[in-house]
Write a protein that holds these residues in place. Structure first.
Motif, PDB file in Angstrom:
ATOM      1  N   LYS A 215      38.771 -13.934  10.888  1.00 30.49           N
ATOM      2  CA  LYS A 215      38.987 -13.251   9.608  1.00 30.49           C
ATOM      3  C   LYS A 215      40.275 -13.723   8.952  1.00 30.49           C
ATOM      4  N   LEU A 216      41.325 -13.861   9.729  1.00 36.31           N
ATOM      5  CA  LEU A 216      42.615 -14.296   9.206  1.00 36.31           C
ATOM      6  C   LEU A 216      42.521 -15.677   8.560  1.00 36.31           C
ATOM      7  N   LEU A 217      41.935 -16.635   9.286  1.00 31.19           N
ATOM      8  CA  LEU A 217      41.824 -17.991   8.750  1.00 31.19           C
ATOM      9  C   LEU A 217      40.902 -18.034   7.537  1.00 31.19           C
ATOM     10  N   HIS A 218      39.832 -17.253   7.585  1.00 33.22           N
ATOM     11  CA  HIS A 218      38.881 -17.216   6.480  1.00 33.22           C
ATOM     12  C   HIS A 218      39.541 -16.685   5.210  1.00 33.22           C
ATOM     13  N   GLU A 219      40.443 -15.735   5.363  1.00 34.18           N
ATOM     14  CA  GLU A 219      41.128 -15.145   4.208  1.00 34.18           C
ATOM     15  C   GLU A 219      42.256 -16.029   3.691  1.00 34.18           C
ATOM     16  N   LYS A 220      42.927 -16.752   4.583  1.00 34.53           N
ATOM     17  CA  LYS A 220      44.132 -17.483   4.199  1.00 34.53           C
ATOM     18  C   LYS A 220      43.885 -18.926   3.767  1.00 34.53           C
ATOM     19  N   LEU A 221      42.901 -19.595   4.366  1.00 36.24           N
ATOM     20  CA  LEU A 221      42.659 -21.001   4.041  1.00 36.24           C
ATOM     21  C   LEU A 221      41.947 -21.105   2.690  1.00 36.24           C
ATOM     22  N   PRO A 222      42.450 -21.893   1.754  1.00 38.68           N
ATOM     23  CA  PRO A 222      41.872 -21.964   0.407  1.00 38.68           C
ATOM     24  C   PRO A 222      40.454 -22.522   0.357  1.00 38.68           C
ATOM     25  N   ASN A 223      40.116 -23.434   1.265  1.00 39.86           N
ATOM     26  CA  ASN A 223      38.837 -24.139   1.190  1.00 39.86           C
ATOM     27  C   ASN A 223      38.174 -24.147   2.568  1.00 39.86           C
ATOM     28  N   ASN A 224      37.429 -23.092   2.867  1.00 38.57           N
ATOM     29  CA  ASN A 224      36.835 -22.990   4.191  1.00 38.57           C
ATOM     30  C   ASN A 224      35.486 -22.303   4.159  1.00 38.57           C
ATOM     31  N   GLU A 225      34.728 -22.501   5.215  1.00 31.11           N
ATOM     32  CA  GLU A 225      33.502 -21.736   5.433  1.00 31.11           C
ATOM     33  C   GLU A 225      33.486 -21.258   6.879  1.00 31.11           C
ATOM     34  N   LEU A 226      32.981 -20.063   7.084  1.00 32.42           N
ATOM     35  CA  LEU A 226      33.010 -19.408   8.394  1.00 32.42           C
ATOM     36  C   LEU A 226      31.598 -19.190   8.913  1.00 32.42           C
ATOM     37  N   THR A 227      31.372 -19.578  10.172  1.00 34.75           N
ATOM     38  CA  THR A 227      30.068 -19.420  10.806  1.00 34.75           C
ATOM     39  C   THR A 227      30.247 -18.837  12.204  1.00 34.75           C
ATOM     40  N   PHE A 228      29.353 -17.929  12.578  1.00 35.70           N
ATOM     41  CA  PHE A 228      29.355 -17.362  13.921  1.00 35.70           C
ATOM     42  C   PHE A 228      28.104 -17.821  14.677  1.00 35.70           C
ATOM     43  N   LEU A 229      28.295 -18.195  15.941  1.00 38.45           N
ATOM     44  CA  LEU A 229      27.186 -18.550  16.818  1.00 38.45           C
ATOM     45  C   LEU A 229      27.011 -17.458  17.860  1.00 38.45           C
ATOM     46  N   HIS A 230      25.803 -17.333  18.381  1.00 36.03           N
ATOM     47  CA  HIS A 230      25.513 -16.292  19.373  1.00 36.03           C
ATOM     48  C   HIS A 230      26.017 -16.754  20.741  1.00 36.03           C
ATOM     49  N   GLU A 231      27.339 -16.726  20.905  1.00 32.80           N
ATOM     50  CA  GLU A 231      27.979 -17.233  22.115  1.00 32.80           C
ATOM     51  C   GLU A 231      29.319 -16.558  22.297  1.00 32.80           C
ATOM     52  N   LYS A 232      29.971 -16.824  23.409  1.00 32.79           N
ATOM     53  CA  LYS A 232      31.324 -16.326  23.644  1.00 32.79           C
ATOM     54  C   LYS A 232      32.314 -17.366  23.108  1.00 32.79           C
ATOM     55  N   HIS A 233      33.344 -17.681  23.887  1.00 32.37           N
ATOM     56  CA  HIS A 233      34.411 -18.560  23.431  1.00 32.37           C
ATOM     57  C   HIS A 233      34.085 -20.042  23.628  1.00 32.37           C
ATOM     58  N   GLN A 234      33.330 -20.356  24.687  1.00 36.06           N
ATOM     59  CA  GLN A 234      33.178 -21.739  25.159  1.00 36.06           C
ATOM     60  C   GLN A 234      32.048 -22.476  24.436  1.00 36.06           C
ATOM     61  N   ILE A 235      32.188 -22.624  23.150  1.00 38.65           N
ATOM     62  CA  ILE A 235      31.126 -23.157  22.294  1.00 38.65           C
ATOM     63  C   ILE A 235      30.826 -24.640  22.514  1.00 38.65           C
ATOM     64  N   PRO A 236      31.820 -25.520  22.696  1.00 38.23           N
ATOM     65  CA  PRO A 236      31.498 -26.960  22.808  1.00 38.23           C
ATOM     66  C   PRO A 236      30.516 -27.311  23.918  1.00 38.23           C
ATOM     67  N   THR A 237      30.557 -26.571  25.027  1.00 39.45           N
ATOM     68  CA  THR A 237      29.652 -26.872  26.130  1.00 39.45           C
ATOM     69  C   THR A 237      28.462 -25.911  26.187  1.00 39.45           C
ATOM     70  N   LYS A 238      28.665 -24.672  25.783  1.00 42.30           N
ATOM     71  CA  LYS A 238      27.614 -23.674  25.970  1.00 42.30           C
ATOM     72  C   LYS A 238      26.752 -23.447  24.734  1.00 42.30           C
ATOM     73  N   SER A 239      27.182 -23.938  23.592  1.00 42.11           N
ATOM     74  CA  SER A 239      26.343 -23.932  22.385  1.00 42.11           C
ATOM     75  C   SER A 239      26.446 -25.295  21.709  1.00 42.11           C
ATOM     76  N   ALA A 240      26.335 -26.332  22.527  1.00 41.84           N
ATOM     77  CA  ALA A 240      26.571 -27.695  22.048  1.00 41.84           C
ATOM     78  C   ALA A 240      25.620 -28.101  20.928  1.00 41.84           C
ATOM     79  N   ASP A 241      24.352 -27.803  21.070  1.00 48.12           N
ATOM     80  CA  ASP A 241      23.379 -28.227  20.053  1.00 48.12           C
ATOM     81  C   ASP A 241      23.693 -27.613  18.700  1.00 48.12           C
TER      82      ASP A 241
END
Length: 257
Positions: A215-241
């Motif tokens: 939320k903080l980065l989404h509000e503060k960064l001028p040019n961004n998009e925010l997406t959530f995946l159905h996963e915990k923290h370890q996205i690169p290996t556990k939600s790789a696709d």
């Protein structure tokens, strides 16, 4: 083994694929081995660059203390070595903070940023305690035990676990401890509004403690998009696709202009 020398250390790196470059940045104790799925898949479309931060994995011990500013400068040095003018940067966890530092320090060298489960500062007690404990364990010589926990939590197969753990154990405990220390000290929140590069923010729906950072980065960064995946923290290996698809779509859209 590809190595680039710096003033006081040397960095192990890998490059695979052709086209628009994207460079990946790992958190403490983990190494470039954590991005095996990104290297394998995204190199079909882009020039994928991974490297081990000083004192981690196959990179040499650093006499200079590890700071985010030093890592960002090393990235610039690596880009110069590879003859790359501008790149996308993708940072995982505290590696996302280094993406922000690079965008602030060298905006003319970046095409955009991708932050996966990242933050601009550590501002909650649980994460502060988790990083502090990791730092204490590293200083106490318990890095093999800590590496076991970190490797296991970031693995989705036994083979991936073995590889991540094996590479983590090659790290220098002093440099790893310094990286953890830098994680606790770094804060660029007040500078986020000056970042003009496009940034893709990716977080896990189950990673509740990091939703505040999203939320903080989404509000503060001028040019961004925010997406959530159905996963915990370890996205690169556990939600790789899913992660790879988001990265591919983001880069393709930006490069279209």
């Amino acid at each position: 083994m590809p190595i680039v020398n710096t003033v006081s250390s040397s960095l192990f790196y890998s490059v695979q694929g052709e086209g628009t470059p994207i460079l990946f940045i790992h958190p403490p104790l983990l190494t470039s081995a954590n991005f095996i799925y990104q290297m394998k898949e995204l190199s079909r479309y882009f020039k994928v660059i991974t490297f081990d931060i000083r004192g981690h994995g196959r990179s040499a011990y650093s006499k200079e203390p590890i700071t985010y500013q030093l890592i960002a400068n090393d990235i610039k040095h690596l880009l110069n070595h590879l003859g790359i003018d501008k790149t996308f940067l993708c940072g995982y966890s505290t590696g996302g903070s280094i993406v922000l530092e690079f965008l602030l320090a060298y905006p003319n060298r970046a095409l955009g940023g991708i932050i996966v489960s990242g933050m601009s500062e550590v501002r909650d007690g649980k994460n502060e305690a988790r990083i502090s404990i990791a730092r204490i364990l590293t200083k106490a010589g318990a890095m093999p035990l800590l590496g076991l926990s970190v490797a296991w939590s970031n693995s989705n197969t036994i083979e991936i676990f073995k590889n991540i753990y094996r590479e983590a154990l090659k790290s220098n405990s002093r440099n790893v401890e310094q990286y953890y220390h830098s994680c606790l000290k770094y804060n660029c929140t007040n500078k986020l509004k000056t970042i003009q590069s496009p940034v893709l923010l990716i977080y896990g729906e189950k990673d509740i403690k990091f939703h505040t950072y999203a939320k903080l980065l989404h509000e503060k960064l001028p040019n961004n998009e925010l997406t959530f995946l159905h996963e915990k923290h370890q996205i690169p290996t556990k939600s790789a696709d899913e992660l790879n698809q988001l990265i591919q779509g983001f880069i393709t859209e930006i490069m279209k202009g």
